[in-house]
Design a protein around this motif. Structure first.
Motif, PDB file in Angstrom:
ATOM      1  N   SER A  36      -6.062  -2.042   1.523  1.00  0.00           N
ATOM      2  CA  SER A  36      -6.161  -2.763   0.253  1.00  0.00           C
ATOM      3  C   SER A  36      -4.773  -2.788  -0.378  1.00  0.00           C
ATOM      4  CB  SER A  36      -7.175  -2.104  -0.684  1.00  0.00           C
ATOM      5  OG  SER A  36      -6.801  -0.778  -0.972  1.00  0.00           O
ATOM      6  N   ALA A  37      -4.527  -3.829  -1.157  1.00  0.00           N
ATOM      7  CA  ALA A  37      -3.228  -3.953  -1.824  1.00  0.00           C
ATOM      8  C   ALA A  37      -3.020  -2.753  -2.744  1.00  0.00           C
ATOM      9  CB  ALA A  37      -3.173  -5.247  -2.615  1.00  0.00           C
ATOM     10  N   ARG A  38      -1.769  -2.302  -2.821  1.00  0.00           N
ATOM     11  CA  ARG A  38      -1.443  -1.120  -3.630  1.00  0.00           C
ATOM     12  C   ARG A  38      -0.391  -1.502  -4.661  1.00  0.00           C
ATOM     13  NH1 ARG A  38       0.475   4.817  -1.415  1.00  0.00           N
ATOM     14  NH2 ARG A  38       1.049   5.594  -3.464  1.00  0.00           N
ATOM     15  N   PRO A  39      -0.653  -1.205  -5.933  1.00  0.00           N
ATOM     16  CA  PRO A  39       0.340  -1.507  -6.959  1.00  0.00           C
ATOM     17  C   PRO A  39       1.631  -0.726  -6.726  1.00  0.00           C
ATOM     18  CG  PRO A  39      -1.754  -0.832  -7.948  1.00  0.00           C
ATOM     19  CD  PRO A  39      -1.850  -0.581  -6.473  1.00  0.00           C
ATOM     20  N   GLN A  40       2.735  -1.297  -7.155  1.00  0.00           N
ATOM     21  CA  GLN A  40       4.012  -0.601  -7.058  1.00  0.00           C
ATOM     22  C   GLN A  40       4.056   0.497  -8.117  1.00  0.00           C
ATOM     23  OE1 GLN A  40       7.615  -2.880  -6.360  1.00  0.00           O
ATOM     24  NE2 GLN A  40       6.368  -4.743  -6.330  1.00  0.00           N
ATOM     25  N   ASP A  41       4.455   1.693  -7.690  1.00  0.00           N
ATOM     26  CA  ASP A  41       4.673   2.804  -8.617  1.00  0.00           C
ATOM     27  C   ASP A  41       5.467   3.882  -7.909  1.00  0.00           C
ATOM     28  OD1 ASP A  41       2.902   4.095  -6.925  1.00  0.00           O
ATOM     29  OD2 ASP A  41       1.329   4.346  -8.388  1.00  0.00           O
ATOM     30  N   ASP A  50       1.815  -6.526  -5.819  1.00  0.00           N
ATOM     31  CA  ASP A  50       1.271  -5.397  -5.068  1.00  0.00           C
ATOM     32  C   ASP A  50       1.856  -5.351  -3.655  1.00  0.00           C
ATOM     33  OD1 ASP A  50      -0.351  -4.786  -7.207  1.00  0.00           O
ATOM     34  OD2 ASP A  50      -2.171  -5.624  -6.308  1.00  0.00           O
ATOM     35  N   ILE A  51       1.906  -4.154  -3.095  1.00  0.00           N
ATOM     36  CA  ILE A  51       2.325  -3.960  -1.710  1.00  0.00           C
ATOM     37  C   ILE A  51       1.110  -4.223  -0.827  1.00  0.00           C
ATOM     38  CG2 ILE A  51       3.242  -2.310  -0.023  1.00  0.00           C
ATOM     39  CD1 ILE A  51       5.198  -3.091  -2.307  1.00  0.00           C
ATOM     40  N   VAL A  52       1.268  -5.083   0.192  1.00  0.00           N
ATOM     41  CA  VAL A  52       0.136  -5.444   1.053  1.00  0.00           C
ATOM     42  C   VAL A  52       0.324  -5.024   2.511  1.00  0.00           C
ATOM     43  CG1 VAL A  52      -0.579  -7.375  -0.415  1.00  0.00           C
ATOM     44  CG2 VAL A  52       1.014  -7.780   1.475  1.00  0.00           C
ATOM     45  N   PRO A 107      10.559   1.906   7.878  1.00  0.00           N
ATOM     46  CA  PRO A 107       9.420   1.224   7.253  1.00  0.00           C
ATOM     47  C   PRO A 107       9.850   0.507   5.978  1.00  0.00           C
ATOM     48  CG  PRO A 107       9.351   3.553   6.730  1.00  0.00           C
ATOM     49  CD  PRO A 107      10.534   3.348   7.636  1.00  0.00           C
ATOM     50  N   TYR A 108       9.390  -0.709   5.810  1.00  0.00           N
ATOM     51  CA  TYR A 108       9.624  -1.486   4.597  1.00  0.00           C
ATOM     52  C   TYR A 108       8.263  -1.793   3.988  1.00  0.00           C
ATOM     53  CZ  TYR A 108      14.587  -2.633   5.206  1.00  0.00           C
ATOM     54  OH  TYR A 108      15.947  -2.581   5.286  1.00  0.00           O
ATOM     55  N   ARG A 109       8.067  -1.426   2.740  1.00  0.00           N
ATOM     56  CA  ARG A 109       6.843  -1.783   2.020  1.00  0.00           C
ATOM     57  C   ARG A 109       7.054  -3.190   1.491  1.00  0.00           C
ATOM     58  NH1 ARG A 109       8.043   3.731   0.051  1.00  0.00           N
ATOM     59  NH2 ARG A 109       6.671   5.090   1.229  1.00  0.00           N
ATOM     60  N   VAL A 110       6.115  -4.093   1.764  1.00  0.00           N
ATOM     61  CA  VAL A 110       6.350  -5.503   1.435  1.00  0.00           C
ATOM     62  C   VAL A 110       5.169  -6.124   0.686  1.00  0.00           C
ATOM     63  CG1 VAL A 110       7.920  -5.816   3.383  1.00  0.00           C
ATOM     64  CG2 VAL A 110       5.507  -6.348   3.679  1.00  0.00           C
ATOM     65  N   CYS A 111       5.510  -7.125  -0.137  1.00  0.00           N
ATOM     66  CA  CYS A 111       4.498  -7.885  -0.881  1.00  0.00           C
ATOM     67  C   CYS A 111       4.102  -9.127  -0.078  1.00  0.00           C
ATOM     68  CB  CYS A 111       5.045  -8.283  -2.249  1.00  0.00           C
ATOM     69  SG  CYS A 111       6.412  -9.472  -2.181  1.00  0.00           S
ATOM     70  N   GLU A 112       3.039  -9.785  -0.537  1.00  0.00           N
ATOM     71  CA  GLU A 112       2.547 -10.993   0.133  1.00  0.00           C
ATOM     72  C   GLU A 112       3.593 -12.106   0.141  1.00  0.00           C
ATOM     73  OE1 GLU A 112      -0.166 -12.985   2.367  1.00  0.00           O
ATOM     74  OE2 GLU A 112      -0.676 -11.075   1.467  1.00  0.00           O
ATOM     75  N   ALA A 113       4.337 -12.236  -0.954  1.00  0.00           N
ATOM     76  CA  ALA A 113       5.352 -13.296  -1.044  1.00  0.00           C
ATOM     77  C   ALA A 113       6.403 -13.131   0.049  1.00  0.00           C
ATOM     78  CB  ALA A 113       5.998 -13.304  -2.422  1.00  0.00           C
ATOM     79  N   TRP A 114       6.818 -11.906   0.321  1.00  0.00           N
ATOM     80  CA  TRP A 114       7.838 -11.663   1.346  1.00  0.00           C
ATOM     81  C   TRP A 114       7.336 -12.093   2.716  1.00  0.00           C
ATOM     82  CZ3 TRP A 114       8.284  -8.623   5.754  1.00  0.00           C
ATOM     83  CH2 TRP A 114       9.567  -8.516   6.288  1.00  0.00           C
ATOM     84  N   LEU A 115       6.069 -11.863   2.984  1.00  0.00           N
ATOM     85  CA  LEU A 115       5.497 -12.247   4.282  1.00  0.00           C
ATOM     86  C   LEU A 115       5.536 -13.754   4.498  1.00  0.00           C
ATOM     87  CD1 LEU A 115       2.450  -9.844   4.319  1.00  0.00           C
ATOM     88  CD2 LEU A 115       4.517  -9.631   5.698  1.00  0.00           C
ATOM     89  N   VAL A 116       5.523 -14.511   3.416  1.00  0.00           N
ATOM     90  CA  VAL A 116       5.547 -15.965   3.498  1.00  0.00           C
ATOM     91  C   VAL A 116       6.978 -16.501   3.461  1.00  0.00           C
ATOM     92  CG1 VAL A 116       4.872 -18.084   2.289  1.00  0.00           C
ATOM     93  CG2 VAL A 116       3.282 -16.164   2.441  1.00  0.00           C
ATOM     94  N   GLU A 117       7.817 -15.941   2.596  1.00  0.00           N
ATOM     95  CA  GLU A 117       9.160 -16.498   2.394  1.00  0.00           C
ATOM     96  C   GLU A 117      10.180 -16.040   3.434  1.00  0.00           C
ATOM     97  OE1 GLU A 117      10.828 -13.279  -0.911  1.00  0.00           O
ATOM     98  OE2 GLU A 117       9.762 -15.059  -1.566  1.00  0.00           O
ATOM     99  N   ASN A 118       9.904 -14.953   4.135  1.00  0.00           N
ATOM    100  CA  ASN A 118      10.829 -14.467   5.154  1.00  0.00           C
ATOM    101  C   ASN A 118      10.499 -15.129   6.492  1.00  0.00           C
ATOM    102  OD1 ASN A 118      11.479 -12.460   7.451  1.00  0.00           O
ATOM    103  ND2 ASN A 118      12.861 -11.924   5.784  1.00  0.00           N
ATOM    104  N   LEU A 119      11.442 -15.854   7.058  1.00  0.00           N
ATOM    105  CA  LEU A 119      11.211 -16.594   8.302  1.00  0.00           C
ATOM    106  C   LEU A 119      10.752 -15.689   9.448  1.00  0.00           C
ATOM    107  CD1 LEU A 119      14.284 -19.004   8.260  1.00  0.00           C
ATOM    108  CD2 LEU A 119      11.912 -19.554   7.701  1.00  0.00           C
ATOM    109  N   ASP A 120      11.372 -14.542   9.579  1.00  0.00           N
ATOM    110  CA  ASP A 120      11.019 -13.629  10.671  1.00  0.00           C
ATOM    111  C   ASP A 120       9.616 -13.054  10.493  1.00  0.00           C
ATOM    112  OD1 ASP A 120      13.462 -13.900  12.076  1.00  0.00           O
ATOM    113  OD2 ASP A 120      14.413 -12.512  10.686  1.00  0.00           O
ATOM    114  N   ALA A 121       9.263 -12.702   9.262  1.00  0.00           N
ATOM    115  CA  ALA A 121       7.929 -12.162   9.001  1.00  0.00           C
ATOM    116  C   ALA A 121       6.865 -13.227   9.252  1.00  0.00           C
ATOM    117  CB  ALA A 121       7.837 -11.639   7.568  1.00  0.00           C
ATOM    118  N   ALA A 122       7.101 -14.430   8.765  1.00  0.00           N
ATOM    119  CA  ALA A 122       6.141 -15.526   8.970  1.00  0.00           C
ATOM    120  C   ALA A 122       5.973 -15.818  10.461  1.00  0.00           C
ATOM    121  CB  ALA A 122       6.598 -16.769   8.218  1.00  0.00           C
TER     122      ALA A 122
END
Length: 79
Positions: free
Chosen positions: A16-21, A37-39, A52-67
């Motif tokens: 589940s998504a986890r809030p940043q803290d 949130d971190i997903v 390890p990199y904790r990443v948000c949903e936006a990064w998964l879409v905007e990063n070419l390598d992740a996508a």
């Protein structure tokens, strides 16, 4: 869209998504640049180790390598 200097070796989706803290921040965007949130955890092969990199949903879409990684492999823990 951005590309990585270090290759992604795995993407692990959190249950589940986890809030940043505290130490749980969006690694690529930083605390000041992201409040989402971190997903997932992206494991990157750096010169010396797997990091390890904790990443948000936006990064998964905007990063070419992740996508591209997700399109080809999906999440490694959801196979």
């Amino acid at each position: 869209m951005t590309q990585m200097k270090s290759p992604i070796i795995s993407l692990i989706q959190l249950d589940s998504a986890r809030p940043q803290d505290g130490s749980w921040i969006c690694t690529p965007h930083g605390r000041a640049g992201c409040s989402r949130d971190i997903v997932a955890i992206a494991e990157l092969q750096t010169k010396d180790a797997v990091q390890p990199y904790r990443v948000c949903e936006a990064w998964l879409v905007e990063n070419l390598d992740a996508a591209a990684y997700l399109a080809e492999h999906g999440y490694d823990n959801r196979v």
